[in-house]
Design a protein around this motif. Structure first.
Motif, PDB file in Angstrom:
ATOM      1  N   MET A 168       3.498 -10.527  -0.625  1.00 18.60           N
ATOM      2  CA  MET A 168       4.690  -9.808  -1.062  1.00 18.60           C
ATOM      3  C   MET A 168       4.467  -8.311  -0.847  1.00 18.60           C
ATOM      4  O   MET A 168       3.417  -7.894  -0.350  1.00 18.60           O
ATOM      5  N   PHE A 169       5.436  -7.505  -1.274  1.00 21.57           N
ATOM      6  CA  PHE A 169       5.366  -6.060  -1.032  1.00 21.57           C
ATOM      7  C   PHE A 169       4.957  -5.299  -2.288  1.00 21.57           C
ATOM      8  O   PHE A 169       5.413  -5.596  -3.390  1.00 21.57           O
ATOM      9  N   PHE A 170       4.086  -4.280  -2.058  1.00 23.62           N
ATOM     10  CA  PHE A 170       3.632  -3.393  -3.130  1.00 23.62           C
ATOM     11  C   PHE A 170       3.774  -1.941  -2.690  1.00 23.62           C
ATOM     12  O   PHE A 170       3.737  -1.624  -1.495  1.00 23.62           O
ATOM     13  N   ALA A 171       3.897  -1.074  -3.679  1.00 20.88           N
ATOM     14  CA  ALA A 171       3.875   0.373  -3.434  1.00 20.88           C
ATOM     15  C   ALA A 171       3.325   1.050  -4.682  1.00 20.88           C
ATOM     16  O   ALA A 171       3.279   0.454  -5.766  1.00 20.88           O
ATOM     17  N   SER A 172       2.925   2.296  -4.548  1.00 24.22           N
ATOM     18  CA  SER A 172       2.418   3.039  -5.706  1.00 24.22           C
ATOM     19  C   SER A 172       3.589   3.655  -6.474  1.00 24.22           C
ATOM     20  O   SER A 172       4.666   3.890  -5.909  1.00 24.22           O
ATOM     21  N   PRO A 173       3.414   3.950  -7.773  1.00 30.12           N
ATOM     22  CA  PRO A 173       4.472   4.633  -8.534  1.00 30.12           C
ATOM     23  C   PRO A 173       4.855   5.971  -7.900  1.00 30.12           C
ATOM     24  O   PRO A 173       6.026   6.348  -7.882  1.00 30.12           O
ATOM     25  N   GLU A 174       3.858   6.686  -7.342  1.00 29.34           N
ATOM     26  CA  GLU A 174       4.119   7.991  -6.718  1.00 29.34           C
ATOM     27  C   GLU A 174       5.008   7.832  -5.478  1.00 29.34           C
ATOM     28  O   GLU A 174       5.937   8.617  -5.263  1.00 29.34           O
ATOM     29  N   TYR A 175       4.731   6.820  -4.682  1.00 28.45           N
ATOM     30  CA  TYR A 175       5.541   6.605  -3.483  1.00 28.45           C
ATOM     31  C   TYR A 175       6.986   6.271  -3.866  1.00 28.45           C
ATOM     32  O   TYR A 175       7.939   6.790  -3.279  1.00 28.45           O
ATOM     33  N   LEU A 176       7.153   5.390  -4.869  1.00 24.35           N
ATOM     34  CA  LEU A 176       8.490   4.994  -5.286  1.00 24.35           C
ATOM     35  C   LEU A 176       9.261   6.170  -5.890  1.00 24.35           C
ATOM     36  O   LEU A 176      10.472   6.300  -5.694  1.00 24.35           O
ATOM     37  N   ALA A 177       8.548   7.029  -6.622  1.00 24.59           N
ATOM     38  CA  ALA A 177       9.207   8.197  -7.209  1.00 24.59           C
ATOM     39  C   ALA A 177       9.705   9.153  -6.129  1.00 24.59           C
ATOM     40  O   ALA A 177      10.760   9.785  -6.270  1.00 24.59           O
TER      41      ALA A 177
END
Length: 327
Positions: A168-177
């Protein structure tokens, strides 16, 4: 060495070349240079005063003499293995070395969490863990057991199905922000994506969805290291395809995105009959099965459930997932 005595090292090299039908592939497997492998074959042919291999544009072919030598080398190898198996069958309970081969990911990220506890419980067992993407031949002694993506068909190999990896897909909180969260697979086209090179090679066999994504997305980082992929993603480098269990390993730095699962991949523990006979083999097999059982973790079940829905019994998202999305 007697003048008529053959060098076993050169016979061993010949056997690998004959099996792989390539000097280059044999050199890679043996950890030697191609010229060194070629020189050893030349020495062996001079010693036997006959040509063993024909170099063709298709690779390497055995001569009639080569087929005779190959049969003798196989017979010698089987005899040597018989000595090994017979002696090692008389093992001391719960002691000895186990050589395990596995690809980058499950072993290096999931199993390492519990290896110290295993060694404390079984101090007499030595684990030799080889991380490699190359296929291993258990019957020729490359390893004692391996984690495989296909169930073996050879009658001398046994296997235990360990579970399913859900990608599945993951990202960091910083990237999403900074970039926002994609609300659909289509939205991924506007994001920086990261990929493991093994996924790239396997992606056609995953699913129609994965095949379409391969054509639609571009990847800024492609690596053969799961550790690199995970770290780049966790440090805000982009959106990565990772197994769902990563949500447990790195909950503060990696947010599972609210997107569909991209691929379920089954995997097995494969070992020889000799390993099942040895006490240390049975101990490691039982330990391996436990690490992927539903009692220990739900990540490897047949059915995919999004990590956010596992955080609380009522199915609500975790506070970490909610805060990352509201940032």
């Amino acid at each position: 060495m007697s003048q008529n005595q053959l060098d076993w090292d050169k016979l061993r090299v010949f056997s690998v070349v004959a099996d792989l039908k390539s000097f280059t592939a044999a050199a890679k497997k043996l950890g030697e240079s191609t010229p060194t492998v070629s020189r050893k074959i030349d020495d062996l042919e001079r010693k036997l005063n006959c040509e063993l291999l024909l170099r063709t544009h298709r690779g390497v072919e055995l001569t009639e003499a080569g087929r005779v030598v190959e049969a003798h080398v196989h017979a010698i190898t089987e005899k040597a293995n018989s000595i090994w198996y017979d002696v090692c069958a008389l093992d001391i309970e719960g002691t000895g070395r186990i050589r395990m081969a596995a690809g980058d990911g499950v072993a290096s990220h999931w199993l390492t969490r519990t290896i110290p506890e295993f060694l404390d419980t079984h101090p007499g067992i030595e684990l030799e863990l080889k991380i490699s993407d190359e296929e291993v031949n258990l019957l020729s002694g490359d390893a004692d057991m391996t984690i495989a993506w296909e169930q073996p068909r050879h009658r001398d190999l046994l296997s235990q199905r360990l579970g399913v990896l859900h990608y599945m897909f993951f990202a960091s909180p910083e990237y999403l922000a900074q970039h926002g969260e994609p609300e659909s697979l289509f939205d991924l086209q506007g994001h920086t994506c990261l990929l493991h090179s093994n996924y790239q090679n396997q992606i056609d066999a995953w699913s129609t969805r994965a095949h379409d994504l391969k054509k639609a997305l571009s990847y800024s980082v492609i690596t053969n290291s799961g550790t690199v992929l995970r770290e780049v993603c966790a440090r805000g480098g982009g959106i990565a395809v990772l197994p769902s269990y990563v949500a447990e390993l790195d909950p503060e730095r990696l947010v599972p995105l609210a997107l569909p699962e991209i691929a379920p991949i089954r995997f097995w523990l494969v070992y020889t009959q000799r390993m099942q006979r040895l006490s240390r083999g049975r101990i490691v097999i039982d330990w391996m099965r436990k690490q992927f059982s539903e009692d220990v973790s739900p990540w490897f079940m047949d059915t995919f459930v999004h990590p956010a829905k596992r955080s609380r019994p009522d199915g609500e998202q975790s506070d970490q997932a909610k805060s990352a999305r509201s940032s």
